[in-house]
Design a protein around this motif. Structure first.
Motif, short mmCIF file in Angstrom:
data_model
loop_
_atom_site.label_atom_id
_atom_site.label_comp_id
_atom_site.label_asym_id
_atom_site.label_seq_id
_atom_site.Cartn_x
_atom_site.Cartn_y
_atom_site.Cartn_z
N ARG A 148 30.13 -79.16 -10.81
CA ARG A 148 30.86 -78.75 -11.99
C ARG A 148 31.78 -79.89 -12.40
O ARG A 148 32.13 -80.75 -11.58
CB ARG A 148 31.65 -77.48 -11.76
CG ARG A 148 32.77 -77.58 -10.75
CD ARG A 148 33.57 -76.29 -10.63
NE ARG A 148 34.29 -75.97 -11.86
CZ ARG A 148 35.18 -74.98 -11.96
NH1 ARG A 148 35.41 -74.19 -10.90
NH2 ARG A 148 35.82 -74.76 -13.08
N VAL B 2 31.89 -86.20 -24.74
CA VAL B 2 32.15 -84.79 -24.48
C VAL B 2 30.94 -83.94 -24.84
O VAL B 2 30.60 -82.99 -24.11
CB VAL B 2 33.42 -84.33 -25.23
CG1 VAL B 2 33.24 -84.40 -26.74
CG2 VAL B 2 33.80 -82.92 -24.80
N ALA B 3 30.25 -84.26 -25.92
CA ALA B 3 29.07 -83.47 -26.30
C ALA B 3 27.95 -83.64 -25.27
O ALA B 3 27.25 -82.68 -24.94
CB ALA B 3 28.58 -83.89 -27.69
N GLU C 15 28.65 -81.59 -22.08
CA GLU C 15 28.47 -80.16 -22.33
C GLU C 15 26.99 -79.80 -22.38
O GLU C 15 26.58 -78.75 -21.86
CB GLU C 15 29.18 -79.75 -23.61
CG GLU C 15 30.70 -79.74 -23.48
CD GLU C 15 31.39 -79.26 -24.74
OE1 GLU C 15 32.30 -78.42 -24.64
OE2 GLU C 15 31.02 -79.72 -25.84
N ARG C 16 26.18 -80.66 -23.00
CA ARG C 16 24.74 -80.41 -23.00
C ARG C 16 24.17 -80.49 -21.59
O ARG C 16 23.30 -79.71 -21.20
CB ARG C 16 24.02 -81.41 -23.90
CG ARG C 16 24.23 -81.20 -25.38
CD ARG C 16 23.23 -82.02 -26.19
NE ARG C 16 23.29 -83.45 -25.89
CZ ARG C 16 24.06 -84.32 -26.52
NH1 ARG C 16 24.87 -83.91 -27.49
NH2 ARG C 16 24.05 -85.60 -26.19
N ARG D 209 39.39 -83.29 -28.56
CA ARG D 209 37.95 -83.54 -28.46
C ARG D 209 37.56 -84.84 -29.17
O ARG D 209 36.66 -85.55 -28.72
CB ARG D 209 37.18 -82.37 -29.07
CG ARG D 209 37.09 -81.16 -28.16
CD ARG D 209 36.34 -80.02 -28.81
NE ARG D 209 36.09 -78.95 -27.85
CZ ARG D 209 35.00 -78.83 -27.12
NH1 ARG D 209 34.03 -79.73 -27.23
NH2 ARG D 209 34.86 -77.84 -26.27
N VAL E 298 30.62 -77.08 -17.18
CA VAL E 298 31.56 -78.06 -17.72
C VAL E 298 32.70 -77.34 -18.41
O VAL E 298 32.49 -76.50 -19.28
CB VAL E 298 30.86 -79.01 -18.71
CG1 VAL E 298 31.88 -79.94 -19.39
CG2 VAL E 298 29.78 -79.83 -18.00
N THR E 299 33.92 -77.66 -17.99
CA THR E 299 35.13 -77.13 -18.62
C THR E 299 35.81 -78.26 -19.37
O THR E 299 36.21 -79.26 -18.76
CB THR E 299 36.10 -76.55 -17.58
OG1 THR E 299 35.46 -75.50 -16.86
CG2 THR E 299 37.37 -76.04 -18.25
N VAL E 300 35.92 -78.14 -20.68
CA VAL E 300 36.60 -79.13 -21.50
C VAL E 300 38.00 -78.61 -21.81
O VAL E 300 38.15 -77.53 -22.38
CB VAL E 300 35.83 -79.42 -22.80
CG1 VAL E 300 36.63 -80.34 -23.71
CG2 VAL E 300 34.47 -80.02 -22.48
N GLY F 121 26.29 -77.41 -19.40
CA GLY F 121 26.45 -76.05 -19.90
C GLY F 121 27.77 -75.43 -19.46
O GLY F 121 28.83 -76.05 -19.57
N ASP F 122 27.69 -74.24 -18.88
CA ASP F 122 28.92 -73.54 -18.49
C ASP F 122 29.54 -74.11 -17.21
O ASP F 122 30.59 -73.64 -16.77
CB ASP F 122 28.68 -72.05 -18.34
CG ASP F 122 27.60 -71.72 -17.31
OD1 ASP F 122 27.13 -72.64 -16.60
OD2 ASP F 122 27.23 -70.53 -17.21
N TYR G 131 36.93 -81.75 -17.59
CA TYR G 131 37.12 -82.94 -18.41
C TYR G 131 38.29 -82.70 -19.35
O TYR G 131 38.23 -81.84 -20.23
CB TYR G 131 35.83 -83.23 -19.19
CG TYR G 131 35.85 -84.48 -20.04
CD1 TYR G 131 36.81 -85.48 -19.91
CD2 TYR G 131 34.86 -84.67 -21.02
CE1 TYR G 131 36.80 -86.62 -20.69
CE2 TYR G 131 34.83 -85.82 -21.80
CZ TYR G 131 35.81 -86.77 -21.63
OH TYR G 131 35.81 -87.90 -22.42
#
Length: 353
Positions: A182, A196-197, A200-201, A190, A207-209, A204-205, A185
């Protein structure tokens, strides 16, 4: 800062990448990886050999951040966590994490945020942003890896802002190898957070931004409950790394990669004999060996003054050294020191100068 460039960790990082490649081909073995016996240097072959590269691509993955693609011939292979020394047109030497694909053998990718001198910058990032465009030829050294990814059944990655650059290849490799991972970030917004994109791709879940203008600083309380087998890697500002270290279970430490060297501790005055020139200089408690030596020998080379680049490395003929650099291996420290940050551990030092 803890040193994690041991033989076993470097070997594990190399195997992780090989397994990631095999997984893409559908032949990856089960995780976790077995123990390794073969010793492998954490610094890689030819880590100090200068090479010429050409800037062939430039983009802006976030506000205030420039990404460069550097192409060259016979570039050494690298593993997640590695960095290169970039020799800028002015002669400054700066270190940048490799954030591209290790399988891309013809190019390295780096990214740097513009940091003004009044905000802790030392001029290198501005030179990168203003002068490095496609068509510019540069010299590099490396790669080196003092932040290698070791085999583990699970990972937590914590990155702050431009600190995502060494962590991104780690997350890609962990994902390709089928590891449990996990990523947390954090950043100001943003818009200022590179890649960052992509993360996340990728995750998925998992990754915590945590963009400060949206949700405040990241919540790190979960780190106290991590099982012993989970490896924690962090790169970012000093405040973030201190917060991660404080949140870890008692007796455990994260693996850290700093933007700059940790502030050196104080020390006592001592003498340095310059054997070849027959001179002796006194190094006060509040000055570096480099500063004292350059008063006698102004031509002594230096660049980063933070124990990263190796420009000021000198051979030690006698004396005990308090090594404070972030570069030399244990073997190299037996007869060398970086005089910009390292000092005497007690008594006189004798240098081959």
């Amino acid at each position: 800062m803890p040193r994690f460039t041991t033989v076993a960790l470097a070997a594990g990082a190399a195997l992780l990448v090989r397994r990631a490649v095999r997984r893409r081909m559908g032949t990856a073995p089960l995780w976790p990886m077995p123990a390794l016996d073969e010793p492998v240097s954490g610094y890689g072959r030819g880590a100090t050999v200068p090479r010429r590269v050409l800037v062939t691509g430039r983009s802006a993955p976030a506000e205030g951040v420039v990404e460069l693609r550097l192409e060259g011939e016979r570039l050494p292979s690298w593993q997640p966590g590695a960095h290169i020394d970039l020799v800028l047109p002015s002669g400054l030497v700066r270190q940048y994490s490799l954030c591209g694909d290790p399988a891309d053998s013809g190019a390295y990718t780096i990214a740097t945020r513009l940091v003004e001198e009044g905000q802790g910058g030392r001029g290198g990032s501005r030179e990168v942003h203003e002068q490095l465009h496609p068509g510019v030829e540069l010299e590099i050294r490396g790669p080196r890896n003092r932040f290698p990814l070791a085999p583990a059944p699970s990972y937590v990655f914590v990155a702050g802002g431009i600190g995502i650059t060494p962590v991104l290849p780690m997350a890609r490799a962990a994902e390709a190898a089928g590891a449990d991972w996990r990523l947390v970030y954090g950043g100001r917004s943003r818009a200022t957070m590179p890649y960052v994109a992509e993360v996340e791709r990728l995750g998925g879940d998992r990754v915590t931004v945590a963009a400060e203008d949206e949700s405040g600083r990241p919540d790190l309380a979960f780190l106290a409950q991590l099982p012993p087998e989970t490896a924690v890697y962090c790169c970012g500002p000093d405040g973030l790394m201190a917060a991660v270290a404080a949140a870890m279970p008692e007796g455990r430490e994260p693996r850290l990669e700093r933007f700059t060297a940790a502030a050196p501790a104080g020390g006592s005055a001592f003498e340095v004999e310059l054997r070849r020139t027959g001179r002796t200089v006194t190094v006060p408690a509040d000055r570096s060996v480099l500063a004292a030596v350059r008063e006698e020998l102004p031509g002594v080379a230096y660049s980063c003054r933070q124990g990263f680049c190796g420009s000021c490395r000198q051979r030690v003929l006698a004396g005990d050294v308090d090594h404070r650099d972030e570069l030399l291996t244990d073997a190299e420290r037996k007869d060398s020191m970086l005089i910009c940050v390292s000092r005497s551990a007690g008594g006189r030092l004798v240098l081959d100068l």
